[in-house]
Design a protein around this motif. Structure first.
Motif, PDB file in Angstrom:
ATOM      1  N   GLU A 193       0.830  -1.217   0.000  1.00  0.00           N
ATOM      2  CA  GLU A 193       0.000   0.000   0.000  1.00  0.00           C
ATOM      3  C   GLU A 193       0.862   1.264   0.000  1.00  0.00           C
ATOM      4  O   GLU A 193       0.492   2.271  -0.613  1.00  0.00           O
ATOM      5  CB  GLU A 193      -0.962  -0.024   1.186  1.00  0.00           C
ATOM      6  CG  GLU A 193      -1.940  -1.200   1.181  1.00  0.00           C
ATOM      7  CD  GLU A 193      -2.805  -1.292  -0.078  1.00  0.00           C
ATOM      8  OE1 GLU A 193      -3.042  -0.265  -0.728  1.00  0.00           O
ATOM      9  OE2 GLU A 193      -3.241  -2.401  -0.412  1.00  0.00           O
ATOM     10  N   LEU A 194       2.024   1.228   0.652  1.00  0.00           N
ATOM     11  CA  LEU A 194       2.937   2.383   0.612  1.00  0.00           C
ATOM     12  C   LEU A 194       3.436   2.633  -0.807  1.00  0.00           C
ATOM     13  O   LEU A 194       3.632   3.790  -1.205  1.00  0.00           O
ATOM     14  CB  LEU A 194       4.120   2.167   1.565  1.00  0.00           C
ATOM     15  CG  LEU A 194       3.804   2.304   3.049  1.00  0.00           C
ATOM     16  CD1 LEU A 194       5.004   1.856   3.882  1.00  0.00           C
ATOM     17  CD2 LEU A 194       3.425   3.737   3.403  1.00  0.00           C
ATOM     18  N   VAL A 195       3.645   1.577  -1.569  1.00  0.00           N
ATOM     19  CA  VAL A 195       4.052   1.753  -2.978  1.00  0.00           C
ATOM     20  C   VAL A 195       2.952   2.488  -3.729  1.00  0.00           C
ATOM     21  O   VAL A 195       3.234   3.388  -4.534  1.00  0.00           O
ATOM     22  CB  VAL A 195       4.375   0.396  -3.640  1.00  0.00           C
ATOM     23  CG1 VAL A 195       4.595   0.565  -5.152  1.00  0.00           C
ATOM     24  CG2 VAL A 195       5.599  -0.235  -2.991  1.00  0.00           C
ATOM     25  N   HIS A 196       1.693   2.149  -3.471  1.00  0.00           N
ATOM     26  CA  HIS A 196       0.596   2.864  -4.147  1.00  0.00           C
ATOM     27  C   HIS A 196       0.603   4.350  -3.765  1.00  0.00           C
ATOM     28  O   HIS A 196       0.368   5.208  -4.621  1.00  0.00           O
ATOM     29  CB  HIS A 196      -0.761   2.243  -3.811  1.00  0.00           C
ATOM     30  CG  HIS A 196      -1.020   0.951  -4.534  1.00  0.00           C
ATOM     31  ND1 HIS A 196      -0.735   0.746  -5.864  1.00  0.00           N
ATOM     32  CD2 HIS A 196      -1.566  -0.217  -4.101  1.00  0.00           C
ATOM     33  CE1 HIS A 196      -1.072  -0.474  -6.220  1.00  0.00           C
ATOM     34  NE2 HIS A 196      -1.587  -1.089  -5.164  1.00  0.00           N
ATOM     35  N   ILE A 197       0.868   4.654  -2.517  1.00  0.00           N
ATOM     36  CA  ILE A 197       0.928   6.071  -2.119  1.00  0.00           C
ATOM     37  C   ILE A 197       2.075   6.767  -2.848  1.00  0.00           C
ATOM     38  O   ILE A 197       1.927   7.888  -3.346  1.00  0.00           O
ATOM     39  CB  ILE A 197       1.072   6.178  -0.584  1.00  0.00           C
ATOM     40  CG1 ILE A 197      -0.229   5.741   0.084  1.00  0.00           C
ATOM     41  CG2 ILE A 197       1.434   7.611  -0.180  1.00  0.00           C
ATOM     42  CD1 ILE A 197      -0.160   5.663   1.599  1.00  0.00           C
ATOM     43  N   ASP A 198       3.217   6.097  -2.959  1.00  0.00           N
ATOM     44  CA  ASP A 198       4.342   6.666  -3.715  1.00  0.00           C
ATOM     45  C   ASP A 198       3.967   6.857  -5.181  1.00  0.00           C
ATOM     46  O   ASP A 198       4.326   7.873  -5.792  1.00  0.00           O
ATOM     47  CB  ASP A 198       5.564   5.758  -3.591  1.00  0.00           C
ATOM     48  CG  ASP A 198       6.756   6.319  -4.326  1.00  0.00           C
ATOM     49  OD1 ASP A 198       7.184   7.448  -3.998  1.00  0.00           O
ATOM     50  OD2 ASP A 198       7.264   5.650  -5.254  1.00  0.00           O
ATOM     51  N   GLN A 199       3.251   5.902  -5.767  1.00  0.00           N
ATOM     52  CA  GLN A 199       2.807   6.035  -7.164  1.00  0.00           C
ATOM     53  C   GLN A 199       1.914   7.254  -7.328  1.00  0.00           C
ATOM     54  O   GLN A 199       2.036   7.984  -8.321  1.00  0.00           O
ATOM     55  CB  GLN A 199       2.051   4.767  -7.599  1.00  0.00           C
ATOM     56  CG  GLN A 199       2.918   3.537  -7.695  1.00  0.00           C
ATOM     57  CD  GLN A 199       2.106   2.252  -7.792  1.00  0.00           C
ATOM     58  OE1 GLN A 199       0.893   2.222  -7.519  1.00  0.00           O
ATOM     59  NE2 GLN A 199       2.765   1.170  -8.175  1.00  0.00           N
ATOM     60  N   TRP A 200       1.011   7.477  -6.391  1.00  0.00           N
ATOM     61  CA  TRP A 200       0.133   8.657  -6.474  1.00  0.00           C
ATOM     62  C   TRP A 200       0.953   9.935  -6.445  1.00  0.00           C
ATOM     63  O   TRP A 200       0.675  10.883  -7.152  1.00  0.00           O
ATOM     64  CB  TRP A 200      -0.857   8.678  -5.326  1.00  0.00           C
ATOM     65  CG  TRP A 200      -1.940   7.645  -5.429  1.00  0.00           C
ATOM     66  CD1 TRP A 200      -2.350   6.980  -6.551  1.00  0.00           C
ATOM     67  CD2 TRP A 200      -2.759   7.168  -4.366  1.00  0.00           C
ATOM     68  NE1 TRP A 200      -3.361   6.117  -6.242  1.00  0.00           N
ATOM     69  CE2 TRP A 200      -3.642   6.208  -4.901  1.00  0.00           C
ATOM     70  CE3 TRP A 200      -2.828   7.451  -3.013  1.00  0.00           C
ATOM     71  CZ2 TRP A 200      -4.582   5.548  -4.140  1.00  0.00           C
ATOM     72  CZ3 TRP A 200      -3.780   6.777  -2.254  1.00  0.00           C
ATOM     73  CH2 TRP A 200      -4.639   5.845  -2.805  1.00  0.00           C
ATOM     74  N   ARG A 201       1.981   9.941  -5.610  1.00  0.00           N
ATOM     75  CA  ARG A 201       2.823  11.142  -5.533  1.00  0.00           C
ATOM     76  C   ARG A 201       3.579  11.352  -6.830  1.00  0.00           C
ATOM     77  O   ARG A 201       3.785  12.478  -7.264  1.00  0.00           O
ATOM     78  CB  ARG A 201       3.776  11.025  -4.349  1.00  0.00           C
ATOM     79  CG  ARG A 201       3.038  11.171  -3.044  1.00  0.00           C
ATOM     80  CD  ARG A 201       3.974  11.236  -1.856  1.00  0.00           C
ATOM     81  NE  ARG A 201       3.164  11.430  -0.656  1.00  0.00           N
ATOM     82  CZ  ARG A 201       3.430  10.914   0.529  1.00  0.00           C
ATOM     83  NH1 ARG A 201       4.520  10.193   0.697  1.00  0.00           N
ATOM     84  NH2 ARG A 201       2.647  11.117   1.553  1.00  0.00           N
ATOM     85  N   ARG A 202       4.056  10.265  -7.434  1.00  0.00           N
ATOM     86  CA  ARG A 202       4.811  10.370  -8.692  1.00  0.00           C
ATOM     87  C   ARG A 202       3.924  10.758  -9.856  1.00  0.00           C
ATOM     88  O   ARG A 202       4.309  11.573 -10.693  1.00  0.00           O
ATOM     89  CB  ARG A 202       5.496   9.031  -9.012  1.00  0.00           C
ATOM     90  CG  ARG A 202       6.660   8.718  -8.129  1.00  0.00           C
ATOM     91  CD  ARG A 202       7.463   7.473  -8.601  1.00  0.00           C
ATOM     92  NE  ARG A 202       6.757   6.544  -9.424  1.00  0.00           N
ATOM     93  CZ  ARG A 202       6.522   5.263  -9.095  1.00  0.00           C
ATOM     94  NH1 ARG A 202       6.955   4.776  -7.963  1.00  0.00           N
ATOM     95  NH2 ARG A 202       5.871   4.467  -9.911  1.00  0.00           N
ATOM     96  N   LEU A 203       2.739  10.154  -9.950  1.00  0.00           N
ATOM     97  CA  LEU A 203       1.890  10.294 -11.140  1.00  0.00           C
ATOM     98  C   LEU A 203       0.767  11.305 -10.967  1.00  0.00           C
ATOM     99  O   LEU A 203       0.173  11.723 -11.961  1.00  0.00           O
ATOM    100  CB  LEU A 203       1.259   8.932 -11.496  1.00  0.00           C
ATOM    101  CG  LEU A 203       2.227   7.786 -11.773  1.00  0.00           C
ATOM    102  CD1 LEU A 203       1.469   6.483 -11.924  1.00  0.00           C
ATOM    103  CD2 LEU A 203       3.057   8.077 -13.010  1.00  0.00           C
TER     104      LEU A 203
END
Ligand SMILES: [Zn+2]
Length: 81
Positions: A26-36
C-alpha cells in the motif's frame, strides 16, 4: 487500502503474518500517487485494467496484470519477503 493520506487495514488482517507485505504494497501505491498524481495514477491503473479486460482476461487476471499492481507486488516481495 491506501488513500493519499494513509493506509486503512481491516482489524481482521492485523494479526496476519503478511501484514508487513500488505503495508509495503500500500505504501508503494501512495508513492505512485505522488509520482503520477491522482489523475495520472487512475488513468494508468484503469487503462491497464480495461486493456486486460478487452484482451479477454477475467477480472482477477486483469487486476493482476495492472503495471502499478505488479510494481507494488514486486517491491513488497523484495522488501517484506
Ligand atoms: Zn495494490
Amino acid at each position: 487500502m491506501a488513500m493519499p493520506w494513509g493506509i486503512y487495514v481491516h482489524p481482521d488482517r492485523l494479526q496476519r503474518p503478511d501484514l508487513g507485505r500488505l503495508i509495503v504494497h500500500e505504501l508503494v501505491h501512495i508513492d505512485q500517487w505522488r509520482r503520477l498524481g491522482a489523475v495520472g495514477w487512475a488513468r494508468s491503473y484503469m487503462g491497464d485494467y480495461f486493456r486486460g479486460r478487452r484482451a479477454g482476461l477475467k477480472h482477477h487476471d486483469a487486476y493482476r496484470a495492472i503495471a502499478l499492481e505488479k510494481e507494488a507486488r514486486d517491491v513488497a516481495s523484495h522488501l517484506a519477503g
